[in-house]
Design a protein around this motif. Structure first.
Motif, PDB file in Angstrom:
ATOM      1  N   PRO A 101      46.397   5.570  -3.219  1.00  0.00           N
ATOM      2  CA  PRO A 101      46.245   4.866  -2.265  1.00  0.00           C
ATOM      3  C   PRO A 101      44.872   4.004  -2.168  1.00  0.00           C
ATOM      4  O   PRO A 101      44.741   3.082  -1.688  1.00  0.00           O
ATOM      5  CB  PRO A 101      46.542   5.479  -0.914  1.00  0.00           C
ATOM      6  N   GLY A 102      43.815   5.032  -2.337  1.00  0.00           N
ATOM      7  CA  GLY A 102      42.589   4.441  -2.452  1.00  0.00           C
ATOM      8  C   GLY A 102      41.935   3.208  -3.448  1.00  0.00           C
ATOM      9  O   GLY A 102      42.761   3.274  -4.469  1.00  0.00           O
ATOM     10  N   PHE A 103      41.168   2.487  -3.146  1.00  0.00           N
ATOM     11  CA  PHE A 103      40.523   1.351  -4.124  1.00  0.00           C
ATOM     12  C   PHE A 103      39.270   1.078  -3.803  1.00  0.00           C
ATOM     13  O   PHE A 103      38.750  -0.088  -3.857  1.00  0.00           O
ATOM     14  CB  PHE A 103      41.430   0.112  -3.749  1.00  0.00           C
ATOM     15  N   ARG A 104      38.445   2.203  -3.939  1.00  0.00           N
ATOM     16  CA  ARG A 104      37.012   2.187  -3.869  1.00  0.00           C
ATOM     17  C   ARG A 104      36.139   1.504  -4.851  1.00  0.00           C
ATOM     18  O   ARG A 104      35.104   0.878  -4.561  1.00  0.00           O
ATOM     19  CB  ARG A 104      36.319   3.207  -3.398  1.00  0.00           C
ATOM     20  N   PHE A 105      36.808   1.763  -6.036  1.00  0.00           N
ATOM     21  CA  PHE A 105      36.144   1.350  -7.308  1.00  0.00           C
ATOM     22  C   PHE A 105      36.889   0.629  -8.311  1.00  0.00           C
ATOM     23  O   PHE A 105      37.219   1.169  -9.188  1.00  0.00           O
ATOM     24  CB  PHE A 105      35.542   2.519  -7.896  1.00  0.00           C
ATOM     25  N   PRO A 106      37.343  -0.742  -7.879  1.00  0.00           N
ATOM     26  CA  PRO A 106      38.429  -1.270  -8.641  1.00  0.00           C
ATOM     27  C   PRO A 106      37.941  -1.593  -9.830  1.00  0.00           C
ATOM     28  O   PRO A 106      38.887  -2.072 -10.963  1.00  0.00           O
ATOM     29  CB  PRO A 106      38.483  -2.620  -7.881  1.00  0.00           C
ATOM     30  N   SER A 107      36.672  -1.551 -10.390  1.00  0.00           N
ATOM     31  CA  SER A 107      36.150  -2.114 -11.673  1.00  0.00           C
ATOM     32  C   SER A 107      35.912  -0.708 -12.582  1.00  0.00           C
ATOM     33  O   SER A 107      35.720  -0.927 -13.650  1.00  0.00           O
ATOM     34  CB  SER A 107      34.804  -2.629 -11.510  1.00  0.00           C
ATOM     35  N   ARG A 108      36.451   0.537 -12.130  1.00  0.00           N
ATOM     36  CA  ARG A 108      36.369   1.793 -12.804  1.00  0.00           C
ATOM     37  C   ARG A 108      37.672   2.083 -13.513  1.00  0.00           C
ATOM     38  O   ARG A 108      38.591   2.186 -13.067  1.00  0.00           O
ATOM     39  CB  ARG A 108      35.715   2.678 -11.939  1.00  0.00           C
ATOM     40  N   VAL A 109      37.634   2.465 -14.889  1.00  0.00           N
ATOM     41  CA  VAL A 109      38.814   2.990 -15.572  1.00  0.00           C
ATOM     42  C   VAL A 109      39.335   4.084 -14.555  1.00  0.00           C
ATOM     43  O   VAL A 109      40.468   4.152 -14.502  1.00  0.00           O
ATOM     44  CB  VAL A 109      38.396   3.537 -16.742  1.00  0.00           C
ATOM     45  N   TYR A 110      38.489   5.180 -14.350  1.00  0.00           N
ATOM     46  CA  TYR A 110      38.860   6.309 -13.558  1.00  0.00           C
ATOM     47  C   TYR A 110      39.566   6.037 -12.330  1.00  0.00           C
ATOM     48  O   TYR A 110      40.200   7.105 -11.767  1.00  0.00           O
ATOM     49  CB  TYR A 110      37.844   7.059 -13.486  1.00  0.00           C
ATOM     50  N   ALA A 111      39.398   4.836 -11.601  1.00  0.00           N
ATOM     51  CA  ALA A 111      40.224   4.638 -10.379  1.00  0.00           C
ATOM     52  C   ALA A 111      41.594   4.433 -10.442  1.00  0.00           C
ATOM     53  O   ALA A 111      42.183   4.599  -9.729  1.00  0.00           O
ATOM     54  CB  ALA A 111      39.417   3.747  -9.810  1.00  0.00           C
ATOM     55  N   TYR A 112      42.058   4.549 -11.650  1.00  0.00           N
ATOM     56  CA  TYR A 112      43.768   4.079 -11.954  1.00  0.00           C
ATOM     57  C   TYR A 112      44.358   5.211 -12.750  1.00  0.00           C
ATOM     58  O   TYR A 112      44.004   5.877 -13.298  1.00  0.00           O
ATOM     59  CB  TYR A 112      43.561   2.772 -13.072  1.00  0.00           C
ATOM     60  N   LYS A 113      45.450   5.095 -12.156  1.00  0.00           N
ATOM     61  CA  LYS A 113      46.335   6.386 -12.409  1.00  0.00           C
ATOM     62  C   LYS A 113      47.434   5.992 -13.469  1.00  0.00           C
ATOM     63  O   LYS A 113      47.886   6.935 -14.292  1.00  0.00           O
ATOM     64  CB  LYS A 113      47.138   6.725 -11.129  1.00  0.00           C
ATOM     65  N   SER A 114      47.953   4.693 -13.575  1.00  0.00           N
ATOM     66  CA  SER A 114      48.873   4.410 -14.405  1.00  0.00           C
ATOM     67  C   SER A 114      48.377   3.164 -15.283  1.00  0.00           C
ATOM     68  O   SER A 114      47.703   2.332 -14.881  1.00  0.00           O
ATOM     69  CB  SER A 114      50.314   3.863 -13.719  1.00  0.00           C
ATOM     70  N   TRP A 115      48.991   3.373 -16.504  1.00  0.00           N
ATOM     71  CA  TRP A 115      48.361   2.075 -17.687  1.00  0.00           C
ATOM     72  C   TRP A 115      49.400   1.738 -18.401  1.00  0.00           C
ATOM     73  O   TRP A 115      50.378   2.642 -18.636  1.00  0.00           O
ATOM     74  CB  TRP A 115      47.265   2.900 -18.361  1.00  0.00           C
ATOM     75  N   GLY A 116      49.460   0.482 -18.715  1.00  0.00           N
ATOM     76  CA  GLY A 116      50.455  -0.007 -19.544  1.00  0.00           C
ATOM     77  C   GLY A 116      50.025   0.101 -21.212  1.00  0.00           C
ATOM     78  O   GLY A 116      48.811   0.943 -21.235  1.00  0.00           O
ATOM     79  N   ARG A 117      50.781  -0.407 -22.099  1.00  0.00           N
ATOM     80  CA  ARG A 117      50.201   0.051 -23.549  1.00  0.00           C
ATOM     81  C   ARG A 117      49.196  -1.205 -24.113  1.00  0.00           C
ATOM     82  O   ARG A 117      48.922  -1.064 -25.160  1.00  0.00           O
ATOM     83  CB  ARG A 117      51.532   0.166 -24.315  1.00  0.00           C
ATOM     84  N   GLY A 118      49.273  -2.368 -23.340  1.00  0.00           N
ATOM     85  CA  GLY A 118      48.453  -3.471 -23.773  1.00  0.00           C
ATOM     86  C   GLY A 118      49.075  -4.415 -24.399  1.00  0.00           C
ATOM     87  O   GLY A 118      50.180  -4.139 -25.181  1.00  0.00           O
ATOM     88  N   THR A 119      48.431  -5.680 -24.563  1.00  0.00           N
ATOM     89  CA  THR A 119      48.941  -6.667 -25.206  1.00  0.00           C
ATOM     90  C   THR A 119      47.642  -7.431 -25.716  1.00  0.00           C
ATOM     91  O   THR A 119      46.492  -7.545 -25.233  1.00  0.00           O
ATOM     92  CB  THR A 119      49.626  -7.765 -24.341  1.00  0.00           C
ATOM     93  N   GLN A 120      47.960  -8.008 -27.135  1.00  0.00           N
ATOM     94  CA  GLN A 120      46.491  -8.292 -27.881  1.00  0.00           C
ATOM     95  C   GLN A 120      46.429  -9.794 -27.509  1.00  0.00           C
ATOM     96  O   GLN A 120      47.297 -10.646 -27.724  1.00  0.00           O
ATOM     97  CB  GLN A 120      46.746  -8.272 -29.509  1.00  0.00           C
ATOM     98  N   VAL A 121      45.232 -10.273 -27.461  1.00  0.00           N
ATOM     99  CA  VAL A 121      44.787 -11.473 -27.314  1.00  0.00           C
ATOM    100  C   VAL A 121      43.730 -12.001 -28.376  1.00  0.00           C
ATOM    101  O   VAL A 121      42.870 -11.216 -28.156  1.00  0.00           O
ATOM    102  CB  VAL A 121      44.405 -11.754 -25.741  1.00  0.00           C
ATOM    103  N   THR A 122      43.981 -12.930 -29.058  1.00  0.00           N
ATOM    104  CA  THR A 122      43.196 -13.317 -30.125  1.00  0.00           C
ATOM    105  C   THR A 122      42.685 -14.799 -29.826  1.00  0.00           C
ATOM    106  O   THR A 122      43.396 -15.448 -29.772  1.00  0.00           O
ATOM    107  CB  THR A 122      43.789 -13.032 -31.555  1.00  0.00           C
ATOM    108  N   VAL A 123      41.392 -15.030 -29.901  1.00  0.00           N
ATOM    109  CA  VAL A 123      41.002 -16.289 -29.651  1.00  0.00           C
ATOM    110  C   VAL A 123      39.943 -16.533 -30.730  1.00  0.00           C
ATOM    111  O   VAL A 123      39.053 -16.084 -31.066  1.00  0.00           O
ATOM    112  CB  VAL A 123      40.040 -16.510 -28.245  1.00  0.00           C
ATOM    113  N   SER A 124      40.341 -17.703 -31.623  1.00  0.00           N
ATOM    114  CA  SER A 124      39.510 -18.284 -32.561  1.00  0.00           C
ATOM    115  C   SER A 124      38.716 -19.419 -32.050  1.00  0.00           C
ATOM    116  O   SER A 124      38.882 -20.301 -31.233  1.00  0.00           O
ATOM    117  CB  SER A 124      40.403 -18.615 -33.879  1.00  0.00           C
ATOM    118  N   SER A 125      37.553 -19.691 -32.658  1.00  0.00           N
ATOM    119  CA  SER A 125      36.430 -20.540 -32.523  1.00  0.00           C
ATOM    120  C   SER A 125      36.864 -21.837 -33.295  1.00  0.00           C
ATOM    121  O   SER A 125      37.655 -21.763 -34.127  1.00  0.00           O
ATOM    122  CB  SER A 125      35.153 -20.075 -32.745  1.00  0.00           C
TER     123      SER A 125
END
Length: 125
Positions: A101-125
């Protein structure tokens, strides 16, 4: 714990826009604070953006301020990351994360309990 599934990744060019979606399954999504992080091989994970459970408080990493917007639709169990004016340095795997329930450190990885598997974003110049 909620389960999170990201989508919307892909390839694009500098200046393009892209919207990432994260859908939550199980749990009561509306009670979870959520965030986006990104990972580049060989580098530490980086905080991108976060939003509280009500959607009335948002947080951004400095390099994406003014370009990225995080939002949520609790009725659809979804959190979005709208990415505008993409740059090559935005290339990464983007992960959605949730916690309560807490959200004291929203920018910290350790503040989160659940994670997705990720999606790749690629940006070319």
């Amino acid at each position: 714990q909620v389960q999170l599934v990201e989508s919307g990744g892909g390839w694009g060019q500098a200046g393009d826009s892209r919207r990432l979606s994260c859908v939550a399954f199980g749990g009561t999504f509306s009670s979870y604070h959520t965030g986006w992080f990104r990972l580049v091989p060989g580098k530490e994970g980086e905080f991108v953006a976060a939003i509280n459970w009500r959607g009335d408080s948002t947080y951004y990493e400095d390099s994406v301020k003014g370009r990225f917007t995080i939002s949520r639709d609790n009725a659809k169990n979804t959190v979005l990351l709208q990415m505008n004016r993409l740059k090559p340095e935005d290339t990464a795997v983007y992960f959605c994360a949730a916690t309560n329930p807490g959200f004291r450190f929203p920018s910290r990885v350790y503040a989160y309990k659940s994670w997705g598997r990720g999606t790749q974003v690629t940006v070319s110049s």
